[in-house]
Write a protein that holds these residues in place. Structure first.
Motif, mmCIF file in Angstrom:
data_model
loop_
_atom_site.group_PDB
_atom_site.id
_atom_site.type_symbol
_atom_site.label_atom_id
_atom_site.label_comp_id
_atom_site.label_asym_id
_atom_site.label_seq_id
_atom_site.Cartn_x
_atom_site.Cartn_y
_atom_site.Cartn_z
ATOM 1 N N GLY A 218 8.192 10.301 6.185
ATOM 2 C CA GLY A 218 7.066 10.083 7.078
ATOM 3 C C GLY A 218 6.567 11.400 7.638
ATOM 4 N N LEU A 219 5.435 11.343 8.318
ATOM 5 C CA LEU A 219 4.827 12.523 8.913
ATOM 6 C C LEU A 219 4.486 12.214 10.367
ATOM 7 C CD1 LEU A 219 3.678 15.408 8.508
ATOM 8 C CD2 LEU A 219 1.485 14.337 7.939
ATOM 9 N N VAL A 220 5.095 12.966 11.308
ATOM 10 C CA VAL A 220 4.826 12.806 12.736
ATOM 11 C C VAL A 220 3.708 13.765 13.127
ATOM 12 C CG1 VAL A 220 5.790 12.889 15.062
ATOM 13 C CG2 VAL A 220 7.226 12.175 13.143
ATOM 14 N N ILE A 221 2.715 13.250 13.856
ATOM 15 C CA ILE A 221 1.529 14.029 14.214
ATOM 16 C C ILE A 221 1.360 13.985 15.724
ATOM 17 C CG2 ILE A 221 -0.963 14.291 13.884
ATOM 18 C CD1 ILE A 221 -0.623 12.668 11.290
ATOM 19 N N TYR A 222 1.230 15.167 16.328
ATOM 20 C CA TYR A 222 0.957 15.249 17.757
ATOM 21 C C TYR A 222 -0.321 16.062 17.955
ATOM 22 C CZ TYR A 222 1.467 16.265 22.729
ATOM 23 O OH TYR A 222 1.251 16.378 24.082
ATOM 24 N N GLN B 109 6.743 17.014 0.334
ATOM 25 C CA GLN B 109 5.506 16.828 -0.428
ATOM 26 C C GLN B 109 4.306 16.560 0.478
ATOM 27 O OE1 GLN B 109 5.921 14.527 -4.145
ATOM 28 N NE2 GLN B 109 8.069 14.247 -3.605
ATOM 29 N N TYR B 110 4.422 16.949 1.758
ATOM 30 C CA TYR B 110 3.299 16.840 2.676
ATOM 31 C C TYR B 110 2.629 18.206 2.808
ATOM 32 C CZ TYR B 110 5.246 12.349 4.087
ATOM 33 O OH TYR B 110 5.716 11.060 4.091
ATOM 34 N N CYS B 111 1.305 18.213 2.894
ATOM 35 C CA CYS B 111 0.593 19.470 3.067
ATOM 36 C C CYS B 111 -0.653 19.251 3.913
ATOM 37 C CB CYS B 111 0.228 20.101 1.722
ATOM 38 S SG CYS B 111 -1.057 19.222 0.814
ATOM 39 N N LEU B 112 -1.163 20.357 4.467
ATOM 40 C CA LEU B 112 -2.374 20.353 5.280
ATOM 41 C C LEU B 112 -3.413 21.236 4.621
ATOM 42 C CD1 LEU B 112 -2.835 20.636 9.065
ATOM 43 C CD2 LEU B 112 -3.696 22.507 7.668
ATOM 44 N N VAL B 113 -4.652 20.791 4.633
ATOM 45 C CA VAL B 113 -5.782 21.578 4.140
ATOM 46 C C VAL B 113 -6.676 21.883 5.332
ATOM 47 C CG1 VAL B 113 -7.771 21.654 2.599
ATOM 48 C CG2 VAL B 113 -5.665 20.506 1.868
ATOM 49 N N GLU C 254 -7.430 17.985 6.709
ATOM 50 C CA GLU C 254 -7.039 16.878 5.834
ATOM 51 C C GLU C 254 -5.536 16.957 5.615
ATOM 52 O OE1 GLU C 254 -9.268 17.195 2.248
ATOM 53 O OE2 GLU C 254 -11.111 16.421 3.134
ATOM 54 N N LEU C 255 -4.884 15.795 5.557
ATOM 55 C CA LEU C 255 -3.452 15.714 5.329
ATOM 56 C C LEU C 255 -3.186 14.941 4.046
ATOM 57 C CD1 LEU C 255 -2.305 14.840 8.977
ATOM 58 C CD2 LEU C 255 -2.285 17.084 7.885
ATOM 59 N N TYR C 256 -2.231 15.453 3.256
ATOM 60 C CA TYR C 256 -1.935 14.853 1.958
ATOM 61 C C TYR C 256 -0.449 14.576 1.835
ATOM 62 C CZ TYR C 256 -6.602 16.033 0.243
ATOM 63 O OH TYR C 256 -7.966 16.116 0.052
ATOM 64 N N TRP C 257 -0.135 13.478 1.156
ATOM 65 C CA TRP C 257 1.209 13.220 0.648
ATOM 66 C C TRP C 257 1.084 13.132 -0.866
ATOM 67 C CZ3 TRP C 257 3.056 8.658 -1.873
ATOM 68 C CH2 TRP C 257 4.421 8.719 -2.210
ATOM 69 N N GLY D 116 0.822 -1.197 0.000
ATOM 70 C CA GLY D 116 0.000 0.000 0.000
ATOM 71 C C GLY D 116 0.855 1.245 0.000
ATOM 72 N N ILE D 117 0.178 2.407 0.075
ATOM 73 C CA ILE D 117 0.888 3.678 0.082
ATOM 74 C C ILE D 117 1.597 3.879 1.412
ATOM 75 C CG2 ILE D 117 0.617 6.176 -0.075
ATOM 76 C CD1 ILE D 117 -1.775 5.685 -1.877
ATOM 77 N N GLY D 118 0.886 3.673 2.505
ATOM 78 C CA GLY D 118 1.476 3.871 3.813
ATOM 79 C C GLY D 118 0.487 3.506 4.900
ATOM 80 N N GLU D 119 0.903 3.679 6.158
ATOM 81 C CA GLU D 119 0.024 3.361 7.273
ATOM 82 C C GLU D 119 0.354 4.236 8.472
ATOM 83 O OE1 GLU D 119 0.388 -0.356 9.260
ATOM 84 O OE2 GLU D 119 2.521 -0.550 8.811
ATOM 85 N N PHE D 120 -0.646 4.437 9.353
ATOM 86 C CA PHE D 120 -0.471 5.165 10.598
ATOM 87 C C PHE D 120 -0.094 4.192 11.714
ATOM 88 C CE2 PHE D 120 -2.904 8.551 8.563
ATOM 89 C CZ PHE D 120 -2.226 9.669 9.010
ATOM 90 N N LEU D 121 0.915 4.585 12.492
ATOM 91 C CA LEU D 121 1.317 3.808 13.653
ATOM 92 C C LEU D 121 1.373 4.742 14.866
ATOM 93 C CD1 LEU D 121 4.311 1.834 12.085
ATOM 94 C CD2 LEU D 121 1.991 1.005 12.420
#
Length: 724
Positions: free
Chosen positions: A127-131, A146-150, A175-178, A93-98
């Motif tokens: 990767g993208l770290v989210i807190y 290439q990460y962005c927030l809407v 919304e978060l995009y890669w 797949g494209i990726g996953e959240f852990l």
């Protein structure tokens, strides 16, 4: 990305609080992670996990480094050592959240606030770290721009690489995009892809039936930790074998298979665990508790064997309560009388003075070390100290000459050709060592500089401290005192005393604190930096009420002229003091937490012996520990005896160490060492012997022991004294 870790010390020794701030070293914006109460030398987890989205279209690698703190992190259900890192292969797949959860091993620290750097990197992949926090969102893009927030109204924000960014939205609002792929909120089809990827990455491979859910472990002697083993059971394999190295003791009263208690059988040093019939075909989890016991080796392991499959879990056990420092007692005399306030360079490069009785007491790791007098020409003593040994050194100053300064070089070498070279001078230290990083430290009256380099990593710190030359100005009954960037005013009118503190580092003076006190009857109110203090006396008791931001209110009661005090807060009660007024070295304290846990500590220390006793009661069990050491003999013959024991999880751990020293001549001494360990029901003993040759500026030691075989150590010092 850099993180900052702050460790805040407590009222009692074994209680710590920790705050973890995340962000660039030069950035002011930093999210904060709260840490629960910490126990020194045990893994302590942060309370709230982060989320990390890992791009799985390519191979990836995640590393975390804390420089001087032991750090562990968990991705979902698996723990990893920060120093080891984790690598992943490209998925379907494209990726996953852990979930990304941190744990830290806190060293022994005195009360206070400490800052430590922490770094998250992805050397490979992105990767993208989210807190997520309440009405806040912190994002950290790693390895890709290439990460962005809407946002909720449709505005798009590109995220910079390797830099924390703060938004005033909740995670549910954005919304978060890669690239062009929406990674948050997770779509149904994406969730199915992620589930398949997780199944492949987390479940058994096609050739293995065993998998430890932890990547490693770290525990102090006497501590317990949990392990989990996932088993793909088969009907033709009805049991599994477990083997523990010498420093690990399984607590099988707490072991289960899919929550069902087990009863293992010991056969030829291996534990045989039967798999229940109803679990004989399918996946099951073996969970249990392990006690870290005594051992001569730090590295320990647990091995599981199932049929022809084998899985090994490795980790380390540190000495913890048993300790590994030797205690050095230096007695300094001049014309056969105690010499107080004599300044020495200690082995760690710091300076210390003898007390009013001419004694200097410090601890140091086992080995060969020098101490150097900063006041007298030619006073250098190389000495060797063993594990938990009390080592006495006598120095007579009658034949020395005073000097105002010096430059000292010391060199050490061991049988493995590890060497160290150090330069000492007033307010200066430079150190080179094959085992430890390059270290440079300089200090003047106003500036402190520290630099360390370890391999490819460098760390430096420059700190300015204003001079503390106080200026005093009097205006009638008011006295103003200047301390650098602060003025303090004192007004005394009869039995009423007022003080005020003003910070002058700003354009206009700013009031930073004040206090009001009345002497008869006594009471005092003090307000300073989010801190409130109320004091008074009632009959023969001294009463103090203390409040500080983010901490519970403390109430302290102490009888005037007595040797004990009592403290309360919203979660605990503690009492401490001196057991016998004539023996100031005999101290005790007791703490009771309102959740039912309690702990009592007793300690006694003087120039020839020490003893510490601790007993702790928890909801399920009682644990206790005893440490004692004493030294006997004279200048030519000396025996040091140390004992450490623990009672934990209904098991006894103990260690007895003897060090015997005999002077064969003025330049040669015989040293015999014997160590005996009791690990629940196993006794191990080993011994060693050696000769130390030389004194003062040079000492060499050759010897043999059962652990490492033959060895040698050499220490040499050269001193150049500066003229006045």
């Amino acid at each position: 990305m850099n993180k900052l870790i702050r460790i805040i010390g407590p009222v009692f020794l074994f209680c710590f609080y920790m705050v973890c701030a995340v962000g660039n070293a030069g950035q002011t914006l930093q999210p904060v992670l709260s840490l629960a109460a910490a126990v020194p030398h045990e893994q302590v987890q942060v309370q709230c996990p982060l989320k990390i989205w890992i791009n799985q279209t390519a191979d990836w690698e995640l590393t975390i480094d804390s420089h001087d703190l032991a750090v562990f992190y968990r991705l979902d259900n698996e723990w990893y050592q920060a120093s080891a890192g984790i690598k992943g292969k490209a998925g379907s797949g494209i990726g996953e959240f852990l979930n990304l959860l941190f744990a830290f091993e806190i060293p022994w620290l005195s009360p206070g606030e400490y800052t430590r750097p922490l770094t998250i990197k992805m050397p490979q992949g992105s990767g993208l770290v989210i807190y997520p926090k309440t009405e806040q969102l912190w994002l950290l893009a790693l390895g890709s721009n290439q990460y962005c927030l809407v946002d909720p109204v449709g505005h798009s924000y590109e995220l910079p690489v390797n830099q924390w960014v703060k938004f005033s939205f909740s995670l549910e609002q954005v919304e978060l995009y890669w690239q062009k792929h929406c990674i948050w909120p997770e779509k149904l089809e994406n969730a199915q892809i992620y589930g398949l990827t997780k199944q492949v990455n987390r479940d058994f491979s096609s050739f293995s039936r065993l998998m430890w859910l932890q990547s490693s472990f770290s525990a102090a002697t006497g501590a317990v930790f949990n392990v989990d083993l996932k088993i793909q059971a088969a009907e033709d394999l009805p049991y599994i074998e477990l083997q523990f190295s010498e420093g690990l003791i399984p607590v099988f009263s707490k072991w289960t298979i899919n929550d069902q208690p087990i009863i293992p059988h010991l056969v030829n040093g291996k534990y045989i665990v039967a798999i229940p019939d109803k679990l004989a075909a399918g996946s099951c989890t073996l969970s249990g508790t392990v006690l870290a016991g005594t051992s001569t080796k730090n590295q320990q392991s647990i091995t599981a064997v199932y049929g022809k499959e084998q899985a090994k879990l490795t980790g380390q056990v540190i000495r913890g309560w048993l300790g590994d420092q030797g205690q050095v007692i230096v007695s300094v005399t001049e014309n056969s009388k105690p010499a107080p306030n004599h300044l020495f360079f200690l082995p760690d490069g710091k300076t210390a003075k003898t007390d009013k009785n001419g004694y200097l007491i410090f601890t140091v790791k086992p080995g060969l070390h020098p101490i150097i007098s900063c006041d007298n020409v030619g006073i250098v003593r190389w000495f060797d100290v063993g594990l938990n040994e009390i080592r006495r050194i006598n120095i007579e100053l009658c034949e020395t000459k005073k000097s105002s300064g010096f430059i000292a070089w010391d060199f050490n070498l061991d049988s493995e050709f590890n060497w160290g070279l150090n330069l000492h001078a007033p307010n200066l230290k430079i150190g080179f060592n094959t085992k430890e990083p390059l270290e440079l430290a300089a200090k003047t009256k106003t500036v402190t500089f520290d630099y360390q380099r370890d391999g490819k990593k460098s760390k430096w710190e420059l700190q300015y401290q204003p001079r503390k030359d106080n200026r005093r100005i009097s205006y009638g009954s008011c006295i103003w005192t200047n301390c650098g960037t602060q003025w303090q005013g004192l007004l005394n009118r009869g039995d009423l005393v007022l003080t005020a503190d003003f910070e002058t580092a700003y354009k206009l003076p700013r009031l930073s604190g004040f206090s009001i006190a009345k002497l008869k009857p006594y009471w005092k109110i003090c307000v300073q930096n989010n801190r409130l203090l109320l004091e008074t006396r009632y009959r023969d008791f001294f009463i103090k009420l203390r409040w500080q931001d983010d901490k519970p209110i403390d109430l302290i009661v102490a009888p005037i002229g007595r040797s004990w005090s009592l403290a309360f807060d919203s979660s605990s009660m503690g009492i401490k003091g001196i057991l016998f007024k004539s023996l100031n070295q005999f101290q005790w304290q007791y703490q009771y937490n309102f959740d039912g846990c309690s702990q009592m500590d007793l300690s006694y220390v003087n120039s020839r012996q020490k003893a510490v006793f601790s007993i702790k009661r928890q909801a399920e069990n009682v644990s206790a520990g005893l440490k004692t050491a004493v030294v006997y003999g004279s200048v030519n013959e000396e025996l040091s005896v140390s004992f450490a024991g623990m009672y934990v999880e209904k098991k006894i751990l103990a260690e007895l160490i003897l060090h015997y020293r005999l002077a064969l001549s003025k330049l040669c001494h015989l040293v015999v060492e014997w160590q005996n360990q009791y690990n629940s029901n196993v006794v191990t003993s080993f011994w060693g012997a050696g000769l130390t040759i030389g004194e003062k500026h040079m000492t060499a030691k050759i010897g043999w022991n059962q652990q490492s075989g033959s060895y040698f150590r050499l220490g040499v010092s050269l001193i150049e004294w500066l003229k006045k």
